[in-house]
Enzyme design. Sequence first.
Site, short mmCIF file in Angstrom:
data_model
loop_
_atom_site.label_atom_id
_atom_site.label_comp_id
_atom_site.label_asym_id
_atom_site.label_seq_id
_atom_site.Cartn_x
_atom_site.Cartn_y
_atom_site.Cartn_z
N GLY A 118 0.87 -1.17 0.00
CA GLY A 118 0.00 0.00 0.00
C GLY A 118 0.91 1.23 0.00
N ALA A 119 0.64 2.14 -0.93
CA ALA A 119 1.60 3.24 -1.17
C ALA A 119 2.01 4.01 0.10
CB ALA A 119 1.02 4.18 -2.22
N ASP A 171 -1.49 4.96 -6.25
CA ASP A 171 -0.08 4.81 -5.87
C ASP A 171 0.76 5.99 -6.32
OD1 ASP A 171 -1.30 1.96 -6.13
OD2 ASP A 171 0.39 1.83 -4.76
N ASN A 192 -2.66 3.06 -10.27
CA ASN A 192 -3.21 2.28 -9.16
C ASN A 192 -3.16 0.81 -9.55
OD1 ASN A 192 -4.45 2.27 -6.50
ND2 ASN A 192 -6.31 1.58 -7.50
C1 RUB Z 1 -1.53 -1.07 -3.51
C2 RUB Z 1 -2.55 -0.35 -4.28
C3 RUB Z 1 -3.50 0.42 -3.47
C4 RUB Z 1 -2.89 1.77 -3.21
C5 RUB Z 1 -3.70 2.42 -2.14
O1 RUB Z 1 -0.74 -1.88 -4.33
O2 RUB Z 1 -2.60 -0.32 -5.47
O3 RUB Z 1 -4.70 0.63 -4.16
O4 RUB Z 1 -1.59 1.63 -2.71
O5 RUB Z 1 -2.97 3.47 -1.73
P1 RUB Z 1 0.19 -2.97 -3.65
P2 RUB Z 1 -3.66 4.69 -1.02
O6 RUB Z 1 -0.70 -3.89 -2.89
O7 RUB Z 1 0.85 -3.62 -4.83
O8 RUB Z 1 1.16 -2.23 -2.77
O9 RUB Z 1 -3.89 4.18 0.35
O10 RUB Z 1 -2.71 5.81 -1.21
O11 RUB Z 1 -4.92 5.01 -1.70
#
Ligand code: RUB
Length: 353
Positions: free
Chosen positions: A58-59, A237, A247
Site C-alpha cells: 500500500g503506497a 499509488d 493504481n
Molecule cells: C496497492 C494499491 C493500493 C494503493 C492504495 O498496491 O494499489 O490501491 O496503494 O494506496 P500494492 P492509497 O498492494 O501492490 O502495494 O492508500 O494511497 O490510496
Amino acid sequence: MKLIVNGEEVDLPAVWWNSEQKMVQLIDQTKLPFQIAIHSCSTYHHTVNAIKSMKIRGAPSIGATAAYGLAQAINEFWDEPEYLTKVSSAYDQLLLSRPTAVDLKRGLDHVKKSWAVSPDEAIVQAQKFAHNISMQGKKIGEVGKSLIRENMNILTHCHTGALALVDHGSAIAPLIASWEDGVRFHVYVDETRPRMQGRLTSWELTQYGIDHTVICDSASGHLMSSGKVDLIILGADRVTKNGDIANKIGTHNLAVIANHYSIPFYSAFPDTTFDINTLTGTEITIEERNTQEIYEIRGLSKTTRTQISVSVYQENTHCYNPAFDVTPAELLSGYITPHGILSKEDLGRVYSN
Ligand code: RUB
C-alpha cells in the site's frame, strides 16, 4: 487499528519503530487473513526485503516503512567510516524496492534532511512522517463520507485500509467513517489477482461489521451493467500533476466501464501520493513483478490448517505480471483528499501551495 493478538485487544499501526528493541516492526500482510503476525526488521536490509516481498504494502505504508528504513540505516552506519556512501546506498535500495508509488521518495526525502543531524533525529522524523500519514487517513474518512448514502452499493479495488496507510486507510476510510455514523450500505470487494489484496479488504471490513461481498475482478463489468454499482472508490499509488492515477492493475478497466455507465469513480489518497513533478501518467514507471505470483496461490490447507502455496499453471507457462496501470484523469469524477473532494483542476492549485 484495533486487533486481537494472542487473545488480547491491541491498537497497532501497520508499521512502527520499536524503540526498546531498536527495530522496524510491521503487521505481516502476507499472513493475513489467516494469521496476525508481527514481522521484525533488525537491519535496514530486512526492511528493504519486507517492502519487496509485500509483507508491508500500500503506497502510504511503504512510504512510511521506507522512512523508517532510512532512519534505521542512519543508526546502523552513523559511527562507521564512509557513513555517507553507506546511507546513500541504503536510500537507493529503499527507493528502488517498489518503483511505482511516489510515497517512498517522499518518506526517504523527509528523513534524508536529518542524516547529517543525529540518528535519534532521523527516527523522530520517520515517526512524524508516519504519524502525519495516519492523520491524513482520518481526514480522508471525514471528507469522503459525504459521498456515501443509505443502501448504496459501493465497489472497491485492491486494499486501501489501515494496513495500506499506516492507520485509518484511504478509500476504505470514508466507508468506515460513514458506517460508524450509522449509514448502512453494501460493498463489492474486488479479489484483485494476483496478490489477492481483496482478502485484506474483506478482513478489514469484517472488523467493522461492514456488509460486503467478494467478487472476481472480472465480475465487476457485469455488476455495473446490471445497475448494481452506485459508486466506486479506490486508492492511488501515484497521482500526476494532470490528475492521471497509477493504481493497482485492473483500475483502468474499471474506470472505462464505470465511465460507460456513468458510475461515479473516485480515487482517495494522502498528500504523499501526489507527485507534482510528474506531468502525466505516461511518465510513471510501472512495476513488473515476478510471474511466480501468477503461477502460485497461497491459501490455508484444509487438512493441516497451515498456509501453503499451490501451483495453478503448468511449469514454464508464459505469464506477465504488471502490478499497476494508469487511469487518465478524464475518467475520474474527483479525488478524495485531506483537503476536500477535488476536481482535476483543483489538484494543481491545492498542491502547488
Ligand atoms: C496497492 C494499491 C493500493 C494503493 C492504495 O498496491 O494499489 O490501491 O496503494 O494506496 P500494492 P492509497 O498492494 O501492490 O502495494 O492508500 O494511497 O490510496
